[in-house]
Design a protein around this motif. Structure first.
Motif, PDB file in Angstrom:
ATOM      1  N   ARG A 125      43.707 -22.871   1.936  1.00 51.12           N
ATOM      2  CA  ARG A 125      45.121 -22.890   2.315  1.00 51.12           C
ATOM      3  C   ARG A 125      45.882 -21.887   1.449  1.00 51.12           C
ATOM      4  O   ARG A 125      45.489 -21.614   0.314  1.00 51.12           O
ATOM      5  N   PRO A 126      47.024 -21.381   1.951  1.00 47.14           N
ATOM      6  CA  PRO A 126      47.899 -20.577   1.091  1.00 47.14           C
ATOM      7  C   PRO A 126      48.376 -21.407  -0.103  1.00 47.14           C
ATOM      8  O   PRO A 126      48.442 -22.641  -0.033  1.00 47.14           O
ATOM      9  N   VAL A 127      48.731 -20.721  -1.180  1.00 44.83           N
ATOM     10  CA  VAL A 127      49.228 -21.378  -2.392  1.00 44.83           C
ATOM     11  C   VAL A 127      50.740 -21.196  -2.475  1.00 44.83           C
ATOM     12  O   VAL A 127      51.260 -20.112  -2.211  1.00 44.83           O
ATOM     13  N   LYS A 156      57.286 -13.556  -3.224  1.00 43.53           N
ATOM     14  CA  LYS A 156      57.171 -14.696  -2.320  1.00 43.53           C
ATOM     15  C   LYS A 156      57.488 -14.204  -0.925  1.00 43.53           C
ATOM     16  O   LYS A 156      58.439 -13.452  -0.728  1.00 43.53           O
ATOM     17  N   SER A 157      56.687 -14.622   0.041  1.00 44.51           N
ATOM     18  CA  SER A 157      56.983 -14.245   1.425  1.00 44.51           C
ATOM     19  C   SER A 157      57.292 -15.500   2.228  1.00 44.51           C
ATOM     20  O   SER A 157      56.787 -16.587   1.917  1.00 44.51           O
ATOM     21  N   LYS A 158      58.106 -15.346   3.230  1.00 47.71           N
ATOM     22  CA  LYS A 158      58.514 -16.478   4.071  1.00 47.71           C
ATOM     23  C   LYS A 158      57.820 -16.350   5.416  1.00 47.71           C
ATOM     24  O   LYS A 158      57.878 -15.314   6.061  1.00 47.71           O
ATOM     25  N   GLU A 159      57.145 -17.418   5.811  1.00 45.36           N
ATOM     26  CA  GLU A 159      56.428 -17.435   7.087  1.00 45.36           C
ATOM     27  C   GLU A 159      57.361 -17.922   8.196  1.00 45.36           C
ATOM     28  O   GLU A 159      58.447 -18.437   7.950  1.00 45.36           O
ATOM     29  N   ALA A 160      56.916 -17.785   9.437  1.00 47.20           N
ATOM     30  CA  ALA A 160      57.739 -18.170  10.583  1.00 47.20           C
ATOM     31  C   ALA A 160      57.894 -19.683  10.691  1.00 47.20           C
ATOM     32  O   ALA A 160      58.883 -20.177  11.222  1.00 47.20           O
ATOM     33  N   SER A 161      56.923 -20.418  10.188  1.00 41.38           N
ATOM     34  CA  SER A 161      56.986 -21.877  10.312  1.00 41.38           C
ATOM     35  C   SER A 161      56.297 -22.536   9.123  1.00 41.38           C
ATOM     36  O   SER A 161      55.560 -21.885   8.378  1.00 41.38           O
ATOM     37  N   TYR A 162      56.524 -23.814   8.956  1.00 37.13           N
ATOM     38  CA  TYR A 162      55.856 -24.573   7.905  1.00 37.13           C
ATOM     39  C   TYR A 162      54.394 -24.784   8.289  1.00 37.13           C
ATOM     40  O   TYR A 162      54.072 -24.974   9.462  1.00 37.13           O
ATOM     41  N   ARG A 163      53.494 -24.735   7.290  1.00 37.71           N
ATOM     42  CA  ARG A 163      52.086 -25.049   7.516  1.00 37.71           C
ATOM     43  C   ARG A 163      51.510 -25.628   6.237  1.00 37.71           C
ATOM     44  O   ARG A 163      52.123 -25.530   5.165  1.00 37.71           O
ATOM     45  N   PRO A 164      50.326 -26.243   6.321  1.00 34.89           N
ATOM     46  CA  PRO A 164      49.749 -26.865   5.123  1.00 34.89           C
ATOM     47  C   PRO A 164      49.493 -25.826   4.029  1.00 34.89           C
ATOM     48  O   PRO A 164      49.008 -24.723   4.308  1.00 34.89           O
ATOM     49  N   ASP A 186      48.803 -31.671  -2.082  1.00 36.73           N
ATOM     50  CA  ASP A 186      48.839 -31.457  -0.645  1.00 36.73           C
ATOM     51  C   ASP A 186      50.297 -31.265  -0.228  1.00 36.73           C
ATOM     52  O   ASP A 186      51.144 -32.094  -0.544  1.00 36.73           O
ATOM     53  N   GLY A 187      50.624 -30.165   0.445  1.00 39.75           N
ATOM     54  CA  GLY A 187      52.014 -29.943   0.806  1.00 39.75           C
ATOM     55  C   GLY A 187      52.164 -29.141   2.081  1.00 39.75           C
ATOM     56  O   GLY A 187      51.183 -28.697   2.685  1.00 39.75           O
ATOM     57  N   ASN A 188      53.409 -28.960   2.494  1.00 40.54           N
ATOM     58  CA  ASN A 188      53.749 -28.098   3.632  1.00 40.54           C
ATOM     59  C   ASN A 188      54.854 -27.162   3.191  1.00 40.54           C
ATOM     60  O   ASN A 188      55.786 -27.564   2.500  1.00 40.54           O
ATOM     61  N   SER A 189      54.748 -25.903   3.565  1.00 39.73           N
ATOM     62  CA  SER A 189      55.743 -24.929   3.126  1.00 39.73           C
ATOM     63  C   SER A 189      55.765 -23.744   4.081  1.00 39.73           C
ATOM     64  O   SER A 189      54.778 -23.467   4.772  1.00 39.73           O
ATOM     65  N   ASP A 190      56.906 -23.038   4.103  1.00 42.11           N
ATOM     66  CA  ASP A 190      56.956 -21.772   4.829  1.00 42.11           C
ATOM     67  C   ASP A 190      56.915 -20.599   3.845  1.00 42.11           C
ATOM     68  O   ASP A 190      57.185 -19.460   4.205  1.00 42.11           O
ATOM     69  N   GLN A 191      56.559 -20.902   2.590  1.00 36.90           N
ATOM     70  CA  GLN A 191      56.478 -19.881   1.546  1.00 36.90           C
ATOM     71  C   GLN A 191      55.014 -19.606   1.185  1.00 36.90           C
ATOM     72  O   GLN A 191      54.178 -20.497   1.266  1.00 36.90           O
ATOM     73  N   SER A 192      54.720 -18.384   0.789  1.00 37.05           N
ATOM     74  CA  SER A 192      53.410 -18.082   0.216  1.00 37.05           C
ATOM     75  C   SER A 192      53.589 -16.968  -0.810  1.00 37.05           C
ATOM     76  O   SER A 192      54.649 -16.342  -0.892  1.00 37.05           O
TER      77      SER A 192
END
Length: 204
Positions: A125-127, A156-164, A186-192
């Motif tokens: 998963r992305p961190v 930090k980049s922002k994704e289009a939607s939240y994912r695990p 374990d989390g959900n975020s739109d950041q990576s």
């Protein structure tokens, strides 16, 4: 432990019993055993298992054959029996093991650039990490962990939607800290997190 390897996830296997370290003979060790070792030291699954890959054994070679099923948490939790051979191992047959690292940068042509991902519980998963503690020291820690030289940039980049994602605490990303020592949440975020490292400098 793995010794004389190119990083923390590779080297010649040595096992500690009765306060002393010994190597393991290749014929007494298989892929199921290797899976357990890689898991125990906090690395990804085995990619190479070969005798004499990391030099000749300096430690004495043990005479136990390991009989892991592959799901054990530690090698010494596996069943074992006395090796069918003699208490010696032919030169060049001490186990050398390479596990895949449990961190990687993906999405760019170089393995030393891209989005940081972590392997935990057999899932990549992305961190994500708390933003207010993010700095170039954090980037330096990641580049060093991946054997990729020094940090060139980090963002930090922002994704289009939240994912695990795997969430890690800020103190995991400090110079001198090994990322493998910290358990993620374990989390959900739109950041990576995205990095560019300098690649490893060649030394003679």
């Amino acid at each position: 432990r793995l010794v004389q390897g190119t990083n923390r996830c590779s080297g010649r296997l040595e096992v500690k019993t009765n306060q002393s370290w010994s190597s393991v003979c290749e014929k007494d060790f298989d892929l199921q055993d290797a899976k357990v070792v890689c898991r125990e030291i906090g690395c990804g699954p085995p990619s190479v298992l070969q005798g004499a890959l990391y030099g000749e054994a300096e430690a004495p070679v043990g005479s136990r054959e390991f009989l892991c099923e592959g799901s054990e948490s530690a090698l010494l939790n596996c069943s074992s029996r006395k090796s069918s051979g003699r208490n010696s191992c032919s030169p060049g047959q001490a186990v050398g093991l390479t596990c895949s690292d449990n961190f990687r940068l993906v999405g760019e042509a170089s393995r030393c650039a891209g989005r940081l991902e972590m392997l935990h519980q057999e899932e990549w998963r992305p961190v994500d990490v708390w933003y207010r503690y993010w700095n170039m020291n954090s980037a330096a820690a990641v580049c060093a962990e991946l054997d990729c030289g020094s940090a060139v940039s980090a963002r930090k980049s922002k994704e289009a939607s939240y994912r695990p994602v795997w969430e890690i605490k800020f103190d995991c990303l400090q110079s001198g800290s090994a990322l493998m020592n910290y358990l993620p949440y374990d989390g959900n975020s739109d950041q990576s997190l995205e990095f560019i490292c300098s690649e490893r400098e060649q030394t003679n």
